[in-house]
Write a protein that holds these residues in place. Structure first.
Motif, PDB file in Angstrom:
ATOM      1  N   SER A  38       0.837  -1.208   0.000  1.00  0.00           N
ATOM      2  CA  SER A  38       0.000   0.000   0.000  1.00  0.00           C
ATOM      3  C   SER A  38       0.868   1.252   0.000  1.00  0.00           C
ATOM      4  O   SER A  38       0.576   2.238  -0.698  1.00  0.00           O
ATOM      5  N   GLU A  41       2.273   1.758  -3.499  1.00  0.00           N
ATOM      6  CA  GLU A  41       1.246   2.260  -4.419  1.00  0.00           C
ATOM      7  C   GLU A  41       0.945   3.733  -4.143  1.00  0.00           C
ATOM      8  O   GLU A  41       0.804   4.545  -5.075  1.00  0.00           O
ATOM      9  N   VAL A  46       0.298   4.633  -8.249  1.00  0.00           N
ATOM     10  CA  VAL A  46      -0.070   3.589  -9.213  1.00  0.00           C
ATOM     11  C   VAL A  46      -0.647   2.403  -8.458  1.00  0.00           C
ATOM     12  O   VAL A  46      -0.333   2.169  -7.281  1.00  0.00           O
ATOM     13  N   LYS A  47      -1.502   1.654  -9.133  1.00  0.00           N
ATOM     14  CA  LYS A  47      -2.049   0.426  -8.553  1.00  0.00           C
ATOM     15  C   LYS A  47      -1.231  -0.736  -9.111  1.00  0.00           C
ATOM     16  O   LYS A  47      -1.136  -0.911 -10.329  1.00  0.00           O
ATOM     17  N   GLN A  50      -4.260  -6.233  -8.385  1.00  0.00           N
ATOM     18  CA  GLN A  50      -5.707  -6.376  -8.321  1.00  0.00           C
ATOM     19  C   GLN A  50      -5.994  -7.435  -7.259  1.00  0.00           C
ATOM     20  O   GLN A  50      -5.605  -8.587  -7.396  1.00  0.00           O
ATOM     21  N   ARG A  51      -6.638  -7.039  -6.178  1.00  0.00           N
ATOM     22  CA  ARG A  51      -6.868  -7.951  -5.063  1.00  0.00           C
ATOM     23  C   ARG A  51      -8.247  -8.582  -5.168  1.00  0.00           C
ATOM     24  O   ARG A  51      -9.231  -7.915  -5.477  1.00  0.00           O
ATOM     25  N   THR A  59      -1.235  -5.744 -11.943  1.00  0.00           N
ATOM     26  CA  THR A  59      -1.690  -4.878 -13.020  1.00  0.00           C
ATOM     27  C   THR A  59      -0.570  -4.733 -14.047  1.00  0.00           C
ATOM     28  O   THR A  59       0.546  -5.249 -13.859  1.00  0.00           O
TER      29      THR A  59
END
Length: 298
Positions: A38, A41, A46-47, A50-51, A59
Motif C-alpha cells: 500500500s 502504491e 499507481v495500482k 488487483q486484489r 496490473t
C-alpha cells in the motif's frame, strides 16, 4: 536513498503469489506485507495489484515494475554472496551433475584430478544423469550440459567449456568382421547402438548426406553406448572429446573420418552468477582443464 524494502516485498509477493506466502518467506506478518505494498502504491500513485478473495493479479504497472524489483532482489543476493565469498574458504561439498558419457572425457578427468590435488577440502558429489537436471529443484551447484538445452532457461548462467564434433566410431574387431564402410550409404547396413535416434547431416567438401538411423540397439545410458561400442557390438555416434583416449589407444576407430558431422557446445551451468568460493574454484578448474584439452586436441 528511498527505502527499498517495499520493492523487495513486492518482488516476494509476485514470486510467491499471495500476501500470506510472501509473509512466510520473508518472516513477516501478512499485515506488514500489505502495508508495504500500500505504501508503494501510494508513494508512486499507481495500482500494482488487483486484489480478490482468492488471488492477487499484478496490473500492467505491477508487471512492469516487477521485473525491476526481481532484478534488484537478485542483485542484493549476489552482493551478499560476494561478501560471503570474501570470508569463505574453498571447502565443503559441491554437487555436480553430468552425463554418464562425460566421465570418459580426458578434460573431465584432468579437472577432477586437479580438484583433488589443489583443493583437497572440496568434496565433489557426482550425479551421472543423461536427462536434463533442474538445478534449483534438485539443489545442484553445477551442471555440465551440452547443446542448445544448456541455454534454455533464462535464469541460468552458462559458461562455455568446449566445442566437440560428433564422430561415428566402432571397435576394430567389429570393423574387421563386417563389410568395409567407404560411403555413407553403407552405414545403414550395420548394427548401431544409441540412446536416441540419429539424425545428422554429414559433410565432405560441398557434398552432404543426411544420416537417419532409427533402428538401433537402445540404451538408456550414454556410458553403456560407449562400453558396448568398445565391446564390438556395433557403430555409435559419440563426441570426440569423450572418446579421444579410446581413439588414441586404438580401442575405437573413426568411421568415414573424411566426413564432418555437427558439433556440440559444452557448458558449465549454474543457477546464479555469483557463487560460493568452493563453487567458483570448481568452475575455474573446469574451464581451465577443458580449455587446455581443446588446445591440445589435433
Amino acid at each position: 536513498m528511498q527505502d527499498i524494502k517495499p520493492l523487495l516485498v513486492f518482488s516476494a509477493v509476485l514470486e510467491h503469489g499471495s500476501m500470506h506466502a510472501a509473509a512466510a518467506a520473508l518472516g513477516m506478518t501478512p499485515s506488514a506485507v500489505s502495508q508495504h505494498i500500500s505504501r508503494l502504491e501510494a508513494l508512486h500513485g499507481v495500482k500494482l495489484l488487483q486484489r480478490s478473495t482468492r488471488r492477487l493479479i499484478p496490473t500492467d504497472a505491477g508487471l512492469s515494475i516487477g521485473s525491476y524489483c526481481r532484478r534488484l532482489q537478485q542483485t542484493l543476493a549476489d552482493t551478499q554472496q560476494a561478501l560471503d565469498n570474501l570470508k569463505t574458504e574453498a571447502a565443503g561439498e559441491v554437487r555436480i551433475t553430468l552425463t554418464s558419457s562425460l566421465i570418459h572425457a580426458p578434460a573431465w578427468q584432468s579437472a577432477f584430478k586437479r580438484l583433488q590435488h589443489e583443493f583437497p577440502a572440496i568434496r565433489p558429489v557426482l550425479h551421472l544423469n543423461d536427462h536434463l537436471a533442474d538445478l534449483q529443484q534438485e539443489s545442484f551447484d553445477i551442471a555440465l550440459r551440452g547443446g542448445d538445452t544448456a541455454l534454455d532457461a533464462p535464469d541460468l548462467i552458462a559458461r562455455p567449456l568446449a566445442v566437440w564434433p560428433w564422430r561415428i566410431c566402432a571397435a576394430p574387431a567389429y570393423l574387421d568382421a563386417h563389410e568395409p564402410i567407404t560411403e555413407p550409404e553403407a552405414l545403414h547396413r550395420h548394427r548401431w547402438i544409441n540412446r536416441l535416434p540419429i539424425h545428422v547431416l554429414m559433410r565432405r567438401g560441398v557434398e552432404t548426406y543426411p544420416l537417419h538411423i532409427d533402428n538401433s540397439l537402445y540404451c538408456n545410458q550414454l556410458s553403456a553406448v560407449h562400453t558396448l561400442t568398445l565391446g564390438g557390438f556395433g557403430l555409435s555416434l559419440q563426441l570426440a572429446g569423450e572418446i579421444s583416449t579410446a581413439l588414441a589407444e586404438g580401442s575405437l576407430q573413426t568411421v568415414l573420418p573424411e566426413w564432418t558431422l555437427p558439433t556440440v557446445s559444452l557448458y558449465a551451468v549454474t543457477s546464479y552468477r555469483v557463487q560460493s568460493a568452493k563453487t567458483e574454484a570448481v568452475l575455474r578448474v573446469l574451464q581451465q582443464s577443458f580449455a587446455a584439452a581443446q588446445t591440445a586436441a589435433p
